[in-house]
Design an enzyme around this catalytic site. Structure first.
Site, mmCIF file in Angstrom:
data_model
loop_
_atom_site.group_PDB
_atom_site.id
_atom_site.type_symbol
_atom_site.label_atom_id
_atom_site.label_comp_id
_atom_site.label_asym_id
_atom_site.label_seq_id
_atom_site.Cartn_x
_atom_site.Cartn_y
_atom_site.Cartn_z
ATOM 1 N N ASP B 7 41.367 33.715 37.931
ATOM 2 C CA ASP B 7 42.294 33.465 39.038
ATOM 3 C C ASP B 7 41.695 32.357 39.884
ATOM 4 O O ASP B 7 40.808 32.598 40.707
ATOM 5 C CB ASP B 7 42.493 34.750 39.856
ATOM 6 C CG ASP B 7 43.473 34.536 41.002
ATOM 7 O OD1 ASP B 7 44.378 33.690 40.866
ATOM 8 O OD2 ASP B 7 43.320 35.208 42.035
ATOM 9 N N GLU B 67 46.396 31.390 35.200
ATOM 10 C CA GLU B 67 47.766 31.257 35.702
ATOM 11 C C GLU B 67 48.360 29.897 35.351
ATOM 12 O O GLU B 67 47.669 28.889 35.385
ATOM 13 C CB GLU B 67 47.789 31.404 37.230
ATOM 14 C CG GLU B 67 47.843 32.826 37.705
ATOM 15 C CD GLU B 67 48.097 32.915 39.210
ATOM 16 O OE1 GLU B 67 48.080 34.029 39.724
ATOM 17 O OE2 GLU B 67 48.301 31.869 39.851
ATOM 18 N N ASP B 139 40.804 39.528 44.965
ATOM 19 C CA ASP B 139 40.773 38.296 44.168
ATOM 20 C C ASP B 139 40.446 38.562 42.697
ATOM 21 O O ASP B 139 40.719 37.722 41.842
ATOM 22 C CB ASP B 139 39.769 37.291 44.750
ATOM 23 C CG ASP B 139 40.249 36.702 46.069
ATOM 24 O OD1 ASP B 139 41.445 36.367 46.157
ATOM 25 O OD2 ASP B 139 39.446 36.580 47.001
#
Lengths: 163, 163
Positions: B7, B67, B139
């Site tokens: 991420d 992502e 996170d």
């Protein structure tokens, strides 16, 4: 003082190393990291990272200059250019070389006296200032212009500080 | 099969490694690369690159999931996120680990059944699926969700191919 100029681009990153000694400036190295269309995205970033590490190790510049202060028409373009910039900045940071940002306009103005100078004019001035036997390739021209801009100003004009 | 979820974020990149064996999936590692505000931009990219190289070397995942398919409100945000992505993708490519992209919506839908699920719900499902003793940090949750999405789909749903 040696300066590395970096013109970031996914399939045609320009790298140029210059050395300034007193009033004399000469070109030590230039290359365009040309990557053919069949190489996947991740392979491009890997090659750029590897070439940068090799050039940094070979020339040990005191500073690197990269474009900053862009205007983007769309976020997709910004994302991809960001990827290449990130790889370049990280490679410099890992070699403990500070990175300074210059706007494309500032780099062109520095060398030609005109911020909107066409690429050919920038190339001719780079050739003249560095005494190159031939015109540098288009993608290396901007890298040279960035390196010269830093060598002559000695600081990142966008921030004044390395990023 | 081991999968690394990434991420990307300049001062809080989440990394998570899971291992799937038959019907069982367990967490091998997770961390948040928290970087304080006084560290310059280039130092952030350097730290992210170094942590990724360390995690890749320690766990040798078969694939990484990141992502993709973002919607950006502005190009400046896209540029900075691109920088972190570039560093992450290049680190994986240098370790010969293929990188697959999943949209945030797809990763959330995979684990909760709902593409717009709130973060707490995703965190609870990650905790439950992996049998974690406590909720993962915020996170790291998205990194776990991305890794699980790849482990369960086996391919990048945005492109079907590694990038």
């Amino acid at each position: 003082m040696k300066v590395l100029g970096i013109d970031a681009s996914l399939r045609g990153t320009g790298l140029a190393v210059i050395e300034q000694q007193g009033s004399r400036t000469r070109a030590l190295h230039w290359e365009v990291v040309k990557i053919p269309a069949h190489v996947p995205h991740s392979g491009c970033l890997r090659q750029i990272s590897e070439r940068l590490a090799a050039v940094l190790a070979a020339h040990q510049p005191a500073a690197a200059a990269i474009e900053g202060g862009f205007y983007f028409k769309n976020a997709k373009v910004a994302l991809v250019l960001g990827e290449v910039r990130g790889v370049a900045i990280a490679a410099c940071a890992m070699a403990a070389v500070p990175v300074y940002e210059y706007s494309p306009r500032r780099a062109k103005q520095n060398i030609t006296g005109w911020g909107a100078a066409p690429k050919e004019q920038v190339a001719k001035m780079v050739q003249s200032v560095l005494g190159l036997p031939t015109l540098p390739p288009a993608d290396a021209t901007d890298a040279f212009a960035l390196a010269l801009c830093h060598a002559q100003s000695g600081r990142g004009l966008l921030t004044g500080e390395p990023i």
